[in-house]
Design a protein around this motif. Structure first.
Motif, PDB file in Angstrom:
ATOM      1  N   GLU A 294      -0.026  -5.395   6.545  1.00 42.10           N
ATOM      2  CA  GLU A 294       1.417  -5.578   6.663  1.00 42.10           C
ATOM      3  C   GLU A 294       2.001  -5.478   5.253  1.00 42.10           C
ATOM      4  N   GLY A 295       2.763  -4.416   5.022  1.00 41.19           N
ATOM      5  CA  GLY A 295       3.307  -4.211   3.686  1.00 41.19           C
ATOM      6  C   GLY A 295       2.416  -3.378   2.789  1.00 41.19           C
ATOM      7  N   GLY A 296       1.257  -2.978   3.298  1.00 40.86           N
ATOM      8  CA  GLY A 296       0.371  -2.115   2.515  1.00 40.86           C
ATOM      9  C   GLY A 296      -0.661  -2.878   1.714  1.00 40.86           C
ATOM     10  N   LEU A 297      -1.651  -2.136   1.234  1.00 40.69           N
ATOM     11  CA  LEU A 297      -2.732  -2.685   0.429  1.00 40.69           C
ATOM     12  C   LEU A 297      -2.813  -1.914  -0.876  1.00 40.69           C
ATOM     13  N   VAL A 298      -2.837  -2.633  -1.988  1.00 37.29           N
ATOM     14  CA  VAL A 298      -2.977  -2.004  -3.304  1.00 37.29           C
ATOM     15  C   VAL A 298      -4.452  -2.066  -3.706  1.00 37.29           C
ATOM     16  N   ILE A 299      -5.079  -0.879  -3.835  1.00 31.63           N
ATOM     17  CA  ILE A 299      -6.504  -0.805  -4.168  1.00 31.63           C
ATOM     18  C   ILE A 299      -6.678  -0.734  -5.675  1.00 31.63           C
ATOM     19  N   THR A 300      -7.458  -1.668  -6.201  1.00 36.00           N
ATOM     20  CA  THR A 300      -7.769  -1.711  -7.632  1.00 36.00           C
ATOM     21  C   THR A 300      -9.285  -1.868  -7.780  1.00 36.00           C
ATOM     22  N   PRO A 301      -9.827  -1.672  -8.986  1.00 35.10           N
ATOM     23  CA  PRO A 301     -11.273  -1.882  -9.179  1.00 35.10           C
ATOM     24  C   PRO A 301     -11.733  -3.287  -8.812  1.00 35.10           C
ATOM     25  N   ALA A 302     -10.832  -4.278  -8.856  1.00 34.58           N
ATOM     26  CA  ALA A 302     -11.213  -5.650  -8.511  1.00 34.58           C
ATOM     27  C   ALA A 302     -11.614  -5.764  -7.046  1.00 34.58           C
ATOM     28  N   LEU A 303     -11.109  -4.860  -6.213  1.00 33.95           N
ATOM     29  CA  LEU A 303     -11.443  -4.887  -4.791  1.00 33.95           C
ATOM     30  C   LEU A 303     -12.901  -4.519  -4.553  1.00 33.95           C
ATOM     31  N   ARG A 304     -13.493  -3.726  -5.434  1.00 35.45           N
ATOM     32  CA  ARG A 304     -14.870  -3.274  -5.271  1.00 35.45           C
ATOM     33  C   ARG A 304     -15.869  -4.391  -5.512  1.00 35.45           C
ATOM     34  N   GLU A 305     -15.604  -5.256  -6.462  1.00 34.52           N
ATOM     35  CA  GLU A 305     -16.592  -6.190  -6.996  1.00 34.52           C
ATOM     36  C   GLU A 305     -17.291  -7.047  -5.937  1.00 34.52           C
TER      37      GLU A 305
ATOM     38  N   GLY B 175      -4.455   2.752  -5.936  1.00 36.06           N
ATOM     39  CA  GLY B 175      -3.056   2.850  -5.528  1.00 36.06           C
ATOM     40  C   GLY B 175      -2.798   2.177  -4.196  1.00 36.06           C
ATOM     41  N   LYS B 176      -1.657   2.514  -3.615  1.00 36.25           N
ATOM     42  CA  LYS B 176      -1.210   1.834  -2.402  1.00 36.25           C
ATOM     43  C   LYS B 176      -1.499   2.656  -1.145  1.00 36.25           C
ATOM     44  N   CYS B 177      -1.942   1.942  -0.089  1.00 32.95           N
ATOM     45  CA  CYS B 177      -2.198   2.595   1.185  1.00 32.95           C
ATOM     46  C   CYS B 177      -1.971   1.599   2.316  1.00 32.95           C
ATOM     47  N   HIS B 178      -2.068   2.100   3.537  1.00 33.37           N
ATOM     48  CA  HIS B 178      -2.025   1.247   4.723  1.00 33.37           C
ATOM     49  C   HIS B 178      -3.333   1.453   5.478  1.00 33.37           C
ATOM     50  N   LEU B 179      -3.883   0.371   6.004  1.00 33.57           N
ATOM     51  CA  LEU B 179      -5.144   0.445   6.747  1.00 33.57           C
ATOM     52  C   LEU B 179      -4.933  -0.020   8.184  1.00 33.57           C
ATOM     53  N   ARG B 180      -5.521   0.716   9.103  1.00 38.01           N
ATOM     54  CA  ARG B 180      -5.527   0.334  10.504  1.00 38.01           C
ATOM     55  C   ARG B 180      -6.970   0.317  10.993  1.00 38.01           C
ATOM     56  N   ILE B 181      -7.358  -0.795  11.579  1.00 36.76           N
ATOM     57  CA  ILE B 181      -8.730  -0.953  12.068  1.00 36.76           C
ATOM     58  C   ILE B 181      -8.698  -1.101  13.586  1.00 36.76           C
TER      59      ILE B 181
ATOM     60  N   GLU C  72     -20.577  -1.621  19.420  1.00 38.60           N
ATOM     61  CA  GLU C  72     -19.175  -1.730  19.026  1.00 38.60           C
ATOM     62  C   GLU C  72     -18.687  -0.427  18.404  1.00 38.60           C
ATOM     63  N   ASP C  73     -17.488  -0.011  18.785  1.00 44.51           N
ATOM     64  CA  ASP C  73     -16.846   1.164  18.209  1.00 44.51           C
ATOM     65  C   ASP C  73     -15.844   0.673  17.177  1.00 44.51           C
ATOM     66  N   PHE C  74     -16.126   0.973  15.912  1.00 43.00           N
ATOM     67  CA  PHE C  74     -15.350   0.439  14.789  1.00 43.00           C
ATOM     68  C   PHE C  74     -14.767   1.621  14.007  1.00 43.00           C
ATOM     69  N   VAL C  75     -13.434   1.759  14.005  1.00 44.20           N
ATOM     70  CA  VAL C  75     -12.785   2.897  13.364  1.00 44.20           C
ATOM     71  C   VAL C  75     -11.736   2.389  12.365  1.00 44.20           C
ATOM     72  N   VAL C  76     -11.792   2.911  11.149  1.00 40.70           N
ATOM     73  CA  VAL C  76     -10.814   2.566  10.115  1.00 40.70           C
ATOM     74  C   VAL C  76      -9.999   3.809   9.770  1.00 40.70           C
ATOM     75  N   THR C  77      -8.691   3.682   9.818  1.00 38.32           N
ATOM     76  CA  THR C  77      -7.796   4.772   9.433  1.00 38.32           C
ATOM     77  C   THR C  77      -7.026   4.365   8.180  1.00 38.32           C
ATOM     78  N   LEU C  78      -7.126   5.183   7.141  1.00 36.58           N
ATOM     79  CA  LEU C  78      -6.412   4.937   5.888  1.00 36.58           C
ATOM     80  C   LEU C  78      -5.245   5.911   5.787  1.00 36.58           C
ATOM     81  N   ILE C  79      -4.060   5.383   5.581  1.00 37.46           N
ATOM     82  CA  ILE C  79      -2.858   6.196   5.414  1.00 37.46           C
ATOM     83  C   ILE C  79      -2.384   6.049   3.972  1.00 37.46           C
ATOM     84  N   ALA C  80      -2.515   7.121   3.208  1.00 37.90           N
ATOM     85  CA  ALA C  80      -2.144   7.074   1.799  1.00 37.90           C
ATOM     86  C   ALA C  80      -0.630   6.946   1.645  1.00 37.90           C
ATOM     87  N   ASP C  81      -0.229   6.091   0.733  1.00 35.68           N
ATOM     88  CA  ASP C  81       1.194   5.921   0.435  1.00 35.68           C
ATOM     89  C   ASP C  81       1.473   6.478  -0.955  1.00 35.68           C
TER      90      ASP C  81
END
Length: 271
Positions: free
Chosen positions: A205-216, A233-239, A249-258
């Motif tokens: 909700e409002g998007g996700l900002v991906i930074t190197p800190a997210l990887r750790e 950068g910024k994107c939206h994720l739908r799972i 289980e069928d698990f699908v992730v859709t990334l929408i680049a902003d």
């Protein structure tokens, strides 16, 4: 004579009110004791609380609640306050405020089939008596080794969460949560507490900002994906999570680049 009559009437009214008050108090105290016994029966002695009170309107309030109704082997869930709205002597609605607990694979196993052999049918044999559940705020500690390396705890702050029974043991789920690491998300869908069938939609909700800190904190599998694309950068994720009974289980992730970039490992130039 008139003054004496008025005085006697006042005394009589006071006595009646005192008696009525004592009657109400006695009935409420009796209902509290009965509610305590019924809760013990329902939870199998695995739930504790600091204080219990009940009203004649059919609402039981527990303060300082802790435990887990289905299993003692799981970390206890705590709630500052739990309201139980009764229909007759059966709980029709649970309202939990400020909960604390652990979100883990074991929890999902226990809720959706129970490795110990105890299921929702053991607790509530008649699905027509399935209660609705509302959660108002709280913090969960996510320990999910499939996502986070070594199951390293990650704090998840709950907003509002509702579970509404539809038919059989099927619940409609709707809510929102927030994490310092991955921002704010919403969740909506259906879960069958008996068969484990589920259809869930989870999205930012409002998007996700991906930074190197997210990887750790990520698990090796997710780190490999991160390193393969090096997103930023910024994107939206739908799972989308779909599962039928006794199926994978069928698990699908859709990334929408902003507003973001990627650097694919086999083509080391920013895109």
């Amino acid at each position: 004579m008139g003054k004496k009559t008025a005085y006697l009437c006042m005394v009589l009214i006071v006595l009646l009110l005192t008696g009525a008050d004592a009657f109400v108090f006695s009935r409420a105290a009796g209902l509290s004791r009965l509610a305590g016994v019924k809760i013990r029966e329902l939870t199998g002695e695995s739930l504790e609380w600091d204080h219990l009170s009940a009203s004649l309107q059919g609402t039981v309030v527990l303060q300082g609640v802790r435990g887990f109704p289905l299993s003692r082997r799981l970390p206890p869930v705590e709630a500052q306050r739990l309201e139980i709205h009764l229909r007759g002597l059966w709980p029709e609605r649970f309202v939990l405020e400020d909960i604390r607990g652990v979100l883990s694979d074991d929890l999902f196993t226990e809720l959706l089939g129970s490795s110990s052999g105890k299921s929702i049918r053991d607790v509530i044999p008649d699905p027509s008596k399935l209660p609705s559940i509302s959660v108002r705020g709280g913090v969960l500690e996510a320990r999910l080794p499939g996502i986070f390396e070594g199951g390293r705890p990650q704090e998840v702050k709950l907003g509002e969460l509702t579970m509404t029974p539809l038919r059989g043991y099927l619940y409609h789920i709707e809510g929102d949560f927030e994490s310092p690491l991955i921002g704010r998300w919403t969740i909506r869908g259906e879960v069958d507490m008996d068969t484990g069938t589920r259809r869930l939609r989870i999205e930012t909700e409002g998007g996700l900002v991906i930074t190197p800190a997210l990887r750790e904190p990520l698990s090796p599998a997710f780190k490999n994906i991160f390193d393969k694309y090096r997103p930023g950068g910024k994107c939206h994720l739908r799972i989308r999570i779909d599962k039928e009974a006794l199926e994978a289980e069928d698990f699908v992730v859709t990334l929408i680049a902003d507003d973001m970039t990627i650097t694919y490992r086999e083509f080391p130039y920013p895109v």
